[in-house]
Design a protein around this motif. Structure first.
Motif, PDB file in Angstrom:
ATOM      1  N   ASP A 160      -2.003   8.634   5.446  1.00 37.30           N
ATOM      2  CA  ASP A 160      -1.316   9.386   5.776  1.00 37.30           C
ATOM      3  C   ASP A 160       0.005   9.540   7.011  1.00 37.30           C
ATOM      4  O   ASP A 160      -0.081   9.856   8.258  1.00 37.30           O
ATOM      5  N   GLY A 161       0.039   8.395   6.318  1.00 41.29           N
ATOM      6  CA  GLY A 161       1.575   7.514   7.811  1.00 41.29           C
ATOM      7  C   GLY A 161       1.776   6.507   7.476  1.00 41.29           C
ATOM      8  O   GLY A 161       0.986   5.682   6.525  1.00 41.29           O
ATOM      9  N   LEU A 162       2.966   5.809   8.439  1.00 40.32           N
ATOM     10  CA  LEU A 162       2.516   4.316   8.370  1.00 40.32           C
ATOM     11  C   LEU A 162       1.706   3.564   9.014  1.00 40.32           C
ATOM     12  O   LEU A 162       1.374   2.218   8.535  1.00 40.32           O
ATOM     13  N   LEU A 163       1.058   4.329  10.171  1.00 39.19           N
ATOM     14  CA  LEU A 163       0.355   3.905  10.560  1.00 39.19           C
ATOM     15  C   LEU A 163      -1.124   3.765   9.587  1.00 39.19           C
ATOM     16  O   LEU A 163      -1.949   2.430   9.755  1.00 39.19           O
ATOM     17  N   ALA A 164      -1.572   4.496   9.033  1.00 37.75           N
ATOM     18  CA  ALA A 164      -3.187   4.277   8.227  1.00 37.75           C
ATOM     19  C   ALA A 164      -3.002   3.458   6.876  1.00 37.75           C
ATOM     20  O   ALA A 164      -3.452   2.719   7.456  1.00 37.75           O
ATOM     21  N   ALA A 165      -0.929   2.700   7.000  1.00 40.26           N
ATOM     22  CA  ALA A 165      -1.163   1.605   5.779  1.00 40.26           C
ATOM     23  C   ALA A 165      -0.928   0.105   6.886  1.00 40.26           C
ATOM     24  O   ALA A 165      -2.137  -0.417   5.844  1.00 40.26           O
ATOM     25  N   VAL A 166      -0.700   0.315   8.422  1.00 39.82           N
ATOM     26  CA  VAL A 166      -0.768  -1.015   8.471  1.00 39.82           C
ATOM     27  C   VAL A 166      -2.179  -0.815   9.432  1.00 39.82           C
ATOM     28  O   VAL A 166      -2.565  -2.058   9.601  1.00 39.82           O
ATOM     29  N   VAL A 167      -2.680  -0.175   9.047  1.00 41.16           N
ATOM     30  CA  VAL A 167      -4.352  -0.410   9.495  1.00 41.16           C
ATOM     31  C   VAL A 167      -4.910  -0.511   8.762  1.00 41.16           C
ATOM     32  O   VAL A 167      -6.025  -1.566   8.572  1.00 41.16           O
ATOM     33  N   LEU A 218       0.985  -0.933   0.085  1.00 41.88           N
ATOM     34  CA  LEU A 218      -0.211  -0.061   0.133  1.00 41.88           C
ATOM     35  C   LEU A 218       0.933   0.886  -0.140  1.00 41.88           C
ATOM     36  O   LEU A 218       0.575   2.295  -0.662  1.00 41.88           O
ATOM     37  N   LEU A 219       2.222   1.470   0.474  1.00 40.28           N
ATOM     38  CA  LEU A 219       2.774   2.346   0.570  1.00 40.28           C
ATOM     39  C   LEU A 219       3.648   2.746  -0.671  1.00 40.28           C
ATOM     40  O   LEU A 219       3.315   3.946  -0.688  1.00 40.28           O
ATOM     41  N   VAL A 220       3.762   1.960  -1.380  1.00 39.45           N
ATOM     42  CA  VAL A 220       4.667   1.989  -2.657  1.00 39.45           C
ATOM     43  C   VAL A 220       3.486   2.075  -3.182  1.00 39.45           C
ATOM     44  O   VAL A 220       3.887   3.404  -4.265  1.00 39.45           O
ATOM     45  N   VAL A 221       2.749   2.098  -3.748  1.00 36.64           N
ATOM     46  CA  VAL A 221       1.648   2.314  -4.323  1.00 36.64           C
ATOM     47  C   VAL A 221       1.581   3.349  -4.492  1.00 36.64           C
ATOM     48  O   VAL A 221       0.806   4.517  -4.881  1.00 36.64           O
ATOM     49  N   ALA A 222       0.881   4.201  -2.959  1.00 34.76           N
ATOM     50  CA  ALA A 222       0.598   5.346  -2.537  1.00 34.76           C
ATOM     51  C   ALA A 222       1.714   6.257  -2.478  1.00 34.76           C
ATOM     52  O   ALA A 222       1.570   7.252  -3.282  1.00 34.76           O
ATOM     53  N   TYR A 223       3.112   5.921  -2.401  1.00 33.27           N
ATOM     54  CA  TYR A 223       4.711   6.650  -3.106  1.00 33.27           C
ATOM     55  C   TYR A 223       4.083   7.219  -4.724  1.00 33.27           C
ATOM     56  O   TYR A 223       4.246   7.556  -5.225  1.00 33.27           O
ATOM     57  N   LEU A 224       4.348   5.649  -5.483  1.00 31.45           N
ATOM     58  CA  LEU A 224       3.972   5.682  -6.957  1.00 31.45           C
ATOM     59  C   LEU A 224       3.430   6.369  -7.414  1.00 31.45           C
ATOM     60  O   LEU A 224       3.335   6.909  -8.588  1.00 31.45           O
ATOM     61  N   PHE A 225       1.621   6.067  -7.032  1.00 31.66           N
ATOM     62  CA  PHE A 225       0.636   6.454  -7.493  1.00 31.66           C
ATOM     63  C   PHE A 225       0.132   7.302  -6.825  1.00 31.66           C
ATOM     64  O   PHE A 225      -1.197   7.590  -6.357  1.00 31.66           O
ATOM     65  N   PRO A 226       0.282   8.871  -6.717  1.00 36.32           N
ATOM     66  CA  PRO A 226      -0.272   9.431  -5.300  1.00 36.32           C
ATOM     67  C   PRO A 226      -1.366  10.193  -5.413  1.00 36.32           C
ATOM     68  O   PRO A 226      -2.464  10.499  -4.953  1.00 36.32           O
ATOM     69  N   GLY A 227      -2.040  10.094  -6.821  1.00 41.08           N
ATOM     70  CA  GLY A 227      -3.198  10.687  -7.413  1.00 41.08           C
ATOM     71  C   GLY A 227      -4.510   9.191  -7.117  1.00 41.08           C
ATOM     72  O   GLY A 227      -4.945   9.933  -6.865  1.00 41.08           O
TER      73      GLY A 227
END
Length: 111
Positions: free
Chosen positions: A26-33, A12-21
């Motif tokens: 909103d951070g690591l905690l949001a990705a883990v949850v 999820l973090l990688v996709v959010a970084y590569l495709f921000p649109g």
């Protein structure tokens, strides 16, 4: 199971970084949850939705599964604060990208 959960959070973090649109976290905690909620949604809600949409899935030769995956991601974004999806079509792209990245990460960890 814990490794799989963390790999999904990383995907999820990688996709959010590569495709921000497409996907915003909103951070690591949001990705883990979000990874935890996505796992629960995929385990309990997605199978029911797939069975209910089976005729449509058959007619579209399985392509409607992409729509179901996008809807699951939109549901997770609605449930988890700090997760935002840019719309329906970005959710389709983000769900496909999360699946690919998660698969690659799982393959790398197994090796």
């Amino acid at each position: 199971m814990l490794v799989r959960w963390l790999l999904n959070a990383l995907a999820l973090l990688v996709v959010a970084y590569l495709f921000p649109g497409w996907l915003k976290l909103d951070g690591l905690l949001a990705a883990v949850v979000a990874a935890l909620v996505l796992g629960i949604v995929n385990a309990f809600i997605r199978p029911v939705v797939l069975v209910l949409t089976l005729p449509l899935n058959i007619v579209t030769l399985g392509l409607f599964t992409f729509v179901v995956n996008a809807l699951m991601l939109i549901l997770v974004a609605w449930l988890v604060p700090g997760v935002d999806v840019g719309g329906f079509w970005p959710a389709v792209g983000a769900s496909l990208a999360v699946s690919v990245v998660s698969g690659v990460l799982s393959w790398l960890v197994r090796r």
